[in-house]
Design a protein around this motif. Structure first.
Motif, short mmCIF file in Angstrom:
data_model
loop_
_atom_site.label_atom_id
_atom_site.label_comp_id
_atom_site.label_asym_id
_atom_site.label_seq_id
_atom_site.Cartn_x
_atom_site.Cartn_y
_atom_site.Cartn_z
N LYS A 122 -123.67 -26.87 -45.35
CA LYS A 122 -123.72 -25.69 -44.48
C LYS A 122 -125.14 -25.51 -43.90
O LYS A 122 -125.29 -25.33 -42.71
N LEU A 123 -126.15 -25.57 -44.78
CA LEU A 123 -127.52 -25.29 -44.34
C LEU A 123 -128.41 -26.53 -44.27
O LEU A 123 -129.50 -26.48 -43.70
N HIS A 124 -127.95 -27.61 -44.88
CA HIS A 124 -128.71 -28.87 -44.84
C HIS A 124 -130.15 -28.71 -45.32
O HIS A 124 -131.09 -29.18 -44.69
N GLN A 125 -130.31 -28.00 -46.44
CA GLN A 125 -131.63 -27.90 -47.07
C GLN A 125 -131.77 -29.03 -48.08
O GLN A 125 -130.79 -29.44 -48.70
N LYS A 126 -133.00 -29.50 -48.27
CA LYS A 126 -133.23 -30.59 -49.23
C LYS A 126 -132.77 -30.14 -50.62
O LYS A 126 -133.03 -29.03 -51.05
N TYR B 29 -128.34 -37.84 -49.88
CA TYR B 29 -127.73 -38.97 -49.15
C TYR B 29 -126.50 -38.50 -48.36
O TYR B 29 -126.27 -38.92 -47.22
N LEU B 30 -125.70 -37.63 -48.98
CA LEU B 30 -124.52 -37.08 -48.29
C LEU B 30 -124.95 -36.31 -47.03
O LEU B 30 -124.39 -36.51 -45.95
N LEU B 31 -125.96 -35.46 -47.17
CA LEU B 31 -126.44 -34.66 -46.03
C LEU B 31 -126.95 -35.56 -44.92
O LEU B 31 -126.68 -35.32 -43.74
N ASP B 32 -127.68 -36.59 -45.30
CA ASP B 32 -128.24 -37.49 -44.29
C ASP B 32 -127.15 -38.27 -43.56
O ASP B 32 -127.22 -38.47 -42.34
N ALA B 33 -126.15 -38.71 -44.29
CA ALA B 33 -125.03 -39.43 -43.65
C ALA B 33 -124.31 -38.49 -42.68
O ALA B 33 -123.92 -38.89 -41.58
N ASP B 34 -124.16 -37.23 -43.08
CA ASP B 34 -123.47 -36.24 -42.26
C ASP B 34 -124.20 -36.03 -40.93
O ASP B 34 -123.58 -35.81 -39.89
N LEU B 35 -125.53 -36.12 -40.96
CA LEU B 35 -126.33 -35.86 -39.75
C LEU B 35 -126.77 -37.14 -39.04
O LEU B 35 -127.53 -37.07 -38.06
N ASP C 242 -138.84 -29.27 -42.28
CA ASP C 242 -139.95 -30.21 -42.53
C ASP C 242 -139.52 -31.59 -42.08
O ASP C 242 -140.28 -32.35 -41.49
N SER C 243 -138.29 -31.90 -42.41
CA SER C 243 -137.72 -33.18 -42.02
C SER C 243 -136.22 -33.00 -41.91
O SER C 243 -135.60 -32.37 -42.77
N ILE C 244 -135.62 -33.53 -40.84
CA ILE C 244 -134.17 -33.43 -40.68
C ILE C 244 -133.49 -34.23 -41.79
O ILE C 244 -132.54 -33.78 -42.41
N PHE C 245 -134.03 -35.42 -42.04
CA PHE C 245 -133.45 -36.31 -43.06
C PHE C 245 -134.21 -36.17 -44.37
O PHE C 245 -135.43 -36.04 -44.38
N LYS C 246 -133.46 -36.19 -45.47
CA LYS C 246 -134.03 -35.86 -46.78
C LYS C 246 -134.41 -37.09 -47.61
O LYS C 246 -135.12 -36.97 -48.58
N THR C 247 -133.88 -38.24 -47.25
CA THR C 247 -134.15 -39.45 -48.04
C THR C 247 -135.05 -40.38 -47.23
O THR C 247 -135.00 -40.39 -45.99
N ALA C 248 -135.85 -41.17 -47.94
CA ALA C 248 -136.79 -42.08 -47.26
C ALA C 248 -136.06 -43.04 -46.33
O ALA C 248 -136.49 -43.28 -45.20
N TYR C 249 -134.91 -43.55 -46.79
CA TYR C 249 -134.15 -44.53 -46.00
C TYR C 249 -133.73 -43.95 -44.65
O TYR C 249 -133.97 -44.54 -43.59
N PHE C 250 -133.08 -42.79 -44.67
CA PHE C 250 -132.58 -42.20 -43.42
C PHE C 250 -133.70 -41.63 -42.56
O PHE C 250 -133.63 -41.67 -41.34
N GLN D 163 -135.97 -40.67 -33.61
CA GLN D 163 -134.96 -40.62 -32.55
C GLN D 163 -134.22 -39.28 -32.56
O GLN D 163 -133.93 -38.71 -31.50
N ALA D 164 -133.92 -38.77 -33.74
CA ALA D 164 -133.18 -37.50 -33.84
C ALA D 164 -133.98 -36.36 -33.20
O ALA D 164 -133.43 -35.57 -32.42
N LYS D 165 -135.27 -36.32 -33.50
CA LYS D 165 -136.10 -35.24 -32.92
C LYS D 165 -136.17 -35.36 -31.40
O LYS D 165 -136.14 -34.36 -30.69
#
Length: 205
Positions: free
Chosen positions: A116-120, A128-134, A178-186, A193-195
Motif C-alpha cells: 500500500k505505502l511501499h515503505q522499506k 524484494y516483493l515491493l521492488d518487483a511490484d514497482l 529516500d529510494s524507490i527501490f529497497k534492495t541493492a539489486y533493484f 530510470q524510474a526517477k
C-alpha cells in the motif's frame, strides 16, 4: 512454467486436494481478468515472478513471497482505498483453507499490506516483493508510457480534473522516498530510470 502450474506446485507443498487448488486458482484467474483491469492483471503477476526469479537465491522463503504475489491485487477497485486490506484478508482466508500455518499467513498478510505505502521493511523478503511490484517504473520510457496509459484506463471513471492531481501526488510521493527501490539489486537495476520516467510523466500531466 505458466502461472497456473506455478500456483499448483506452490499449493502442493501444503495440500494434495487438487479440487481445492483448482477452485483457488479459478478465483485468482477470475479476479485478475475482471473487466477494467488493464494493468493489475495476470501479466502483472507474470512480470513480478520474472523479476523475482532473478533474485530467488536472495529470498529466504520464496513460497510465502509467491503467495503474496498471487494475492496482493486479488481485490482491485480503482475507486477503493482499501484494496490491500481486502486482498490481505482474502489471502488469509484462502490460505488457511489450504492449510498454511498461521505464522505464514500473518507474514503474507503483512507483505500484501506493505504494497500500500511501499515503505522499506525490516523484512528483506518483503522488500524484494515491493521492488518487483514497482519494477515497471524503471523500464524503458516506451514501456513506462504504455503502463501509464493502462493505469489511466483503470481510472477512467475519473475525469482528468481529478485524475491528474491524484496521479501527480502519487508520483511525487515516489520521488520523495529516500529510494524507490529497497534492495541493492533493484536499486542498481531500475532507480535512475524510474526517477527519470516519473519526472517525465509529471511534466506530461
Amino acid at each position: 512454467m505458466n502461472l497456473r502450474d506455478q500456483f499448483e506446485q506452490l499449493c502442493l507443498l501444503f495440500t494434495n486436494d487438487l479440487g481445492l487448488i483448482g477452485s483457488l486458482w479459478k478465483e485468482i484467474e477470475t479476479k485478475y481478468t475482471e473487466k477494467g483491469r488493464h494493468y493489475h492483471n495476470l501479466l502483472h503477476l507474470e512480470n513480478m515472478f520474472r523479476e523475482l526469479d532473478a533474485v530467488k537465491s536472495n529470498i529466504s522463503d520464496f513460497s510465502t513471497v509467491s503467495f503474496s504475489v498471487f494475492y496482493h491485487d486479488i481485490i482491485y477497485n480503482a475507486s477503493s482505498k482499501s484494496n490491500e486490506e481486502k486482498s490481505a484478508l482474502k489471502a488469509v482466508e484462502r490460505l488457511s483453507e489450504l492449510g498454511l500455518h498461521q505464522s505464514d499467513t500473518i507474514i503474507i498478510s503483512d507483505q500484501i499490506l506493505a504494497t500500500k505505502l511501499h515503505q522499506k521493511s525490516e523484512d528483506q523478503n518483503t522488500n524484494y516483493l515491493l521492488d518487483a511490484d514497482l519494477s515497471i517504473l524503471g523500464k524503458d520510457f516506451e514501456s513506462y508510457l504504455a503502463y501509464t496509459r493502462m493505469i489511466r484506463k483503470e481510472y477512467s471513471i475519473y475525469p482528468d480534473l481529478l485524475y491528474k492531481p491524484g496521479r501527480k501526488k502519487v508520483l511525487k510521493h515516489f520521488l520523495e522516498l529516500d529510494s524507490i527501490f529497497k534492495t541493492a539489486y533493484f536499486k542498481e537495476k531500475y532507480e535512475v530510470q524510474a526517477k527519470s520516467n516519473i519526472a517525465a510523466e509529471i511534466q506530461l500531466l
